[in-house]
Scaffold this motif. Structure first.
Motif, mmCIF file in Angstrom:
data_model
loop_
_atom_site.group_PDB
_atom_site.id
_atom_site.type_symbol
_atom_site.label_atom_id
_atom_site.label_comp_id
_atom_site.label_asym_id
_atom_site.label_seq_id
_atom_site.Cartn_x
_atom_site.Cartn_y
_atom_site.Cartn_z
ATOM 1 N N GLY A 57 -18.239 62.967 4.219
ATOM 2 C CA GLY A 57 -17.783 61.577 4.358
ATOM 3 C C GLY A 57 -18.797 61.138 5.804
ATOM 4 N N ASP A 58 -19.204 59.962 6.251
ATOM 5 C CA ASP A 58 -19.649 59.628 7.511
ATOM 6 C C ASP A 58 -18.688 60.383 9.173
ATOM 7 O OD1 ASP A 58 -21.377 58.730 6.200
ATOM 8 O OD2 ASP A 58 -20.612 56.773 6.400
ATOM 9 N N ASP A 59 -19.256 60.682 9.214
ATOM 10 C CA ASP A 59 -18.631 61.477 10.847
ATOM 11 C C ASP A 59 -18.684 60.363 11.281
ATOM 12 O OD1 ASP A 59 -18.082 62.530 12.915
ATOM 13 O OD2 ASP A 59 -19.805 64.280 13.398
ATOM 14 N N PRO A 60 -17.034 59.954 12.238
ATOM 15 C CA PRO A 60 -16.748 58.965 12.837
ATOM 16 C C PRO A 60 -17.319 59.097 14.240
ATOM 17 C CG PRO A 60 -15.109 60.114 12.495
ATOM 18 C CD PRO A 60 -16.053 60.572 11.916
ATOM 19 N N ARG A 61 -17.457 60.727 14.426
ATOM 20 C CA ARG A 61 -17.575 60.769 15.355
ATOM 21 C C ARG A 61 -19.279 60.263 16.351
ATOM 22 N NH1 ARG A 61 -17.054 67.229 15.054
ATOM 23 N NH2 ARG A 61 -18.197 66.269 13.583
ATOM 24 N N LEU A 62 -19.533 59.661 15.406
ATOM 25 C CA LEU A 62 -21.481 59.052 16.342
ATOM 26 C C LEU A 62 -21.347 57.741 15.713
ATOM 27 C CD1 LEU A 62 -23.489 61.935 14.480
ATOM 28 C CD2 LEU A 62 -22.526 62.086 16.428
ATOM 29 N N ALA A 63 -20.467 57.402 15.409
ATOM 30 C CA ALA A 63 -20.396 55.851 14.619
ATOM 31 C C ALA A 63 -20.449 54.935 16.075
ATOM 32 C CB ALA A 63 -18.727 55.612 14.157
ATOM 33 N N SER A 64 -19.765 55.350 17.639
ATOM 34 C CA SER A 64 -20.488 54.757 18.250
ATOM 35 C C SER A 64 -21.665 54.673 18.679
ATOM 36 C CB SER A 64 -19.366 54.887 19.241
ATOM 37 O OG SER A 64 -19.350 56.180 19.314
ATOM 38 N N TYR A 99 -4.595 75.838 -10.833
ATOM 39 C CA TYR A 99 -4.170 75.553 -9.447
ATOM 40 C C TYR A 99 -5.383 75.446 -8.410
ATOM 41 C CZ TYR A 99 0.575 77.381 -11.109
ATOM 42 O OH TYR A 99 1.886 77.394 -11.531
ATOM 43 N N ILE A 100 -4.955 73.900 -7.512
ATOM 44 C CA ILE A 100 -6.199 73.267 -6.225
ATOM 45 C C ILE A 100 -5.537 73.936 -5.586
ATOM 46 C CG2 ILE A 100 -6.187 71.486 -5.590
ATOM 47 C CD1 ILE A 100 -7.551 71.885 -8.253
ATOM 48 N N ILE A 101 -5.908 75.101 -4.466
ATOM 49 C CA ILE A 101 -6.508 74.869 -2.904
ATOM 50 C C ILE A 101 -6.919 74.076 -1.957
ATOM 51 C CG2 ILE A 101 -6.734 76.888 -1.450
ATOM 52 C CD1 ILE A 101 -4.626 77.743 -2.853
ATOM 53 N N GLN A 102 -6.381 72.744 -1.269
ATOM 54 C CA GLN A 102 -6.992 72.271 -1.327
ATOM 55 C C GLN A 102 -6.661 72.383 0.428
ATOM 56 O OE1 GLN A 102 -4.466 68.190 0.314
ATOM 57 N NE2 GLN A 102 -6.528 67.552 0.690
ATOM 58 N N VAL A 103 -8.403 72.231 0.679
ATOM 59 C CA VAL A 103 -8.608 72.917 2.259
ATOM 60 C C VAL A 103 -9.037 71.279 3.527
ATOM 61 C CG1 VAL A 103 -10.171 73.370 4.154
ATOM 62 C CG2 VAL A 103 -9.256 75.134 2.284
ATOM 63 N N VAL A 104 -8.151 70.737 4.382
ATOM 64 C CA VAL A 104 -8.738 69.660 5.150
ATOM 65 C C VAL A 104 -9.494 69.974 5.962
ATOM 66 C CG1 VAL A 104 -6.490 69.594 5.970
ATOM 67 C CG2 VAL A 104 -7.870 67.345 5.704
ATOM 68 N N PHE A 105 -10.699 69.381 6.367
ATOM 69 C CA PHE A 105 -10.811 69.654 7.903
ATOM 70 C C PHE A 105 -10.552 69.218 8.883
ATOM 71 C CE2 PHE A 105 -13.282 71.349 4.775
ATOM 72 C CZ PHE A 105 -14.475 72.308 5.166
ATOM 73 N N LEU A 106 -10.138 69.802 9.606
ATOM 74 C CA LEU A 106 -9.663 68.657 11.262
ATOM 75 C C LEU A 106 -11.051 69.231 12.289
ATOM 76 C CD1 LEU A 106 -5.721 70.574 10.757
ATOM 77 C CD2 LEU A 106 -6.536 68.114 9.956
ATOM 78 N N TYR A 107 -11.098 68.120 12.842
ATOM 79 C CA TYR A 107 -12.571 67.288 14.187
ATOM 80 C C TYR A 107 -11.086 66.912 15.111
ATOM 81 C CZ TYR A 107 -14.896 67.994 10.403
ATOM 82 O OH TYR A 107 -15.961 68.804 8.870
ATOM 83 N N GLU A 108 -11.843 67.840 16.637
ATOM 84 C CA GLU A 108 -11.902 67.502 17.349
ATOM 85 C C GLU A 108 -12.108 65.728 17.989
ATOM 86 O OE1 GLU A 108 -11.843 70.444 20.990
ATOM 87 O OE2 GLU A 108 -10.786 71.878 19.529
ATOM 88 N N ARG A 109 -11.068 65.255 18.202
ATOM 89 C CA ARG A 109 -11.538 63.822 18.967
ATOM 90 C C ARG A 109 -11.469 63.807 20.190
ATOM 91 N NH1 ARG A 109 -12.236 59.914 14.654
ATOM 92 N NH2 ARG A 109 -13.166 59.006 16.334
ATOM 93 N N SER A 110 -11.983 62.796 20.733
ATOM 94 C CA SER A 110 -12.032 62.302 22.596
ATOM 95 C C SER A 110 -11.399 62.672 22.894
ATOM 96 C CB SER A 110 -14.031 61.334 23.077
ATOM 97 O OG SER A 110 -13.592 59.631 22.108
ATOM 98 N N GLY A 111 -10.507 61.306 21.906
ATOM 99 C CA GLY A 111 -8.830 61.697 22.784
ATOM 100 C C GLY A 111 -7.857 62.167 22.897
ATOM 101 N N ASN A 112 -8.551 63.892 22.700
ATOM 102 C CA ASN A 112 -8.301 65.491 22.432
ATOM 103 C C ASN A 112 -6.709 65.010 21.643
ATOM 104 O OD1 ASN A 112 -7.552 67.497 23.594
ATOM 105 N ND2 ASN A 112 -5.893 66.319 24.933
ATOM 106 N N TYR A 113 -7.076 64.862 20.188
ATOM 107 C CA TYR A 113 -6.720 65.082 18.607
ATOM 108 C C TYR A 113 -7.429 65.520 18.102
ATOM 109 C CZ TYR A 113 -8.528 60.677 17.885
ATOM 110 O OH TYR A 113 -9.715 59.437 17.442
ATOM 111 N N LEU A 114 -6.585 65.669 16.698
ATOM 112 C CA LEU A 114 -7.666 66.342 15.648
ATOM 113 C C LEU A 114 -7.038 65.449 14.426
ATOM 114 C CD1 LEU A 114 -5.934 69.876 15.456
ATOM 115 C CD2 LEU A 114 -7.483 69.539 16.367
ATOM 116 N N TRP A 115 -8.723 64.906 13.760
ATOM 117 C CA TRP A 115 -8.279 64.342 13.355
ATOM 118 C C TRP A 115 -8.752 64.581 11.845
ATOM 119 C CZ3 TRP A 115 -13.009 62.369 10.677
ATOM 120 C CH2 TRP A 115 -13.298 61.574 9.497
#
Length: 266
Positions: free
Chosen positions: A139-146, A166-182
């Motif tokens: 999906g689009d990188d929201p960190r560059l949307a601004s 069976y399904i293994i789901q891997v969800v990618f967590l990205y660091e955002r400028s507000g010091n949180y994971l998204w």
């Protein structure tokens, strides 16, 4: 009474011991040394829990080999690790070899620190060689949307691996400028196979989410090394309320432009 030949007795004992040793070696190689749980059902066949355990074990082996910075984020498995569940654990009748990772659900979820992992196509190739079917969702990188000049770049958001049903789901967590994971929402494009996974049962992807960075601890669950949040209850609470609404940067820019130049409304 004939005298017993000590040499013959000794040879007989050696031969018997050798046959017994060979039998033990055969049994070990055929049953114990194979990947997977060592406890089978009464019929001698692999149970559903056995297959799920083997799937998770194979995935974690690949993750360790390629240095994936991930942790267990499966809500059902983590719930079994909560304090209340641990108090009740002795009263539960569960699989003796898979008490936490075999949840009875066809999905096991892991979260990956995307900023700490250099994207390696070799990992995807290795998973296919191990028998996994893959579905990568971007999906689009929201960190560059601004930034108007750098919008439109896509990043991996979710990775689904299928094996043994069976399904293994891997969800990618990205660091955002507000010091949180998204993490991003899971959106299926027109050409995606809707039957690849039970998408309604996935823990992550119905909407984007935001999290504080959890402190992790390395532990052993069902004989497998895996990292989990130290404060499981807090992480589960966050997961239930982690809905994230992205700023509408384009609308915000247009609004500011109008305020600076009221004549644009004419």
């Amino acid at each position: 009474m004939p005298r017993v030949n000590r040499t013959a007795v000794l040879l007989l004992l050696i031969l018997s011991s050798s046959v017994f040793l060979l039998f033990q070696l055969y049994y070990y190689r055929k049953y114990v040394s194979k990947p997977g749980p060592h406890i089978l059902s009464r019929t001698g066949h692999l149970t559903a829990s056995d297959l799920q355990w083997q799937t998770v074990k194979r995935f974690l082996g690949l993750a360790q080999r390629y240095g994936l910075p991930l942790f267990l984020a499966d809500t059902a498995a983590l719930t079994l690790l909560s304090q209340d569940a641990l108090r009740q654990r002795d009263r539960l009748v569960r699989e003796p070899h898979c008490s936490f990772l075999c949840t009875g659900r066809p999905v096991t979820s892991f979260a990956l620190y995307a900023n700490l992992w250099k994207y390696d196509p070799g990992f995807l190739l290795a998973t296919e060689q191990k028998g996994f079917e893959l579905l990568e969702l971007r999906g689009d990188d929201p960190r560059l949307a601004s930034l108007e000049t750098l919008s439109g770049e896509e990043i991996p958001l979710h990775l689904l691996l299928r094996l043994n049903g069976y399904i293994i789901q891997v969800v990618f967590l990205y660091e955002r400028s507000g010091n949180y994971l998204w993490h991003g929402a899971l959106r299926l494009k027109a050409n995606v196979d809707r039957s690849f996974a039970p998408f309604k049962l996935l823990d992550y992807g119905r909407h984007a989410g935001a999290y504080d960075r959890p402190e992790l601890v390395l532990t052993v669950l069902d004989g497998l090394d895996v990292r989990v949040p130290r404060n499981v209850s807090r992480f589960l609470s966050e997961q239930r309320h982690a809905r994230f609404l992205e700023c509408r940067y384009r609308d915000a820019r247009n609004f500011l432009q109008v305020r600076k130049h009221p004549g644009l409304l004419l």
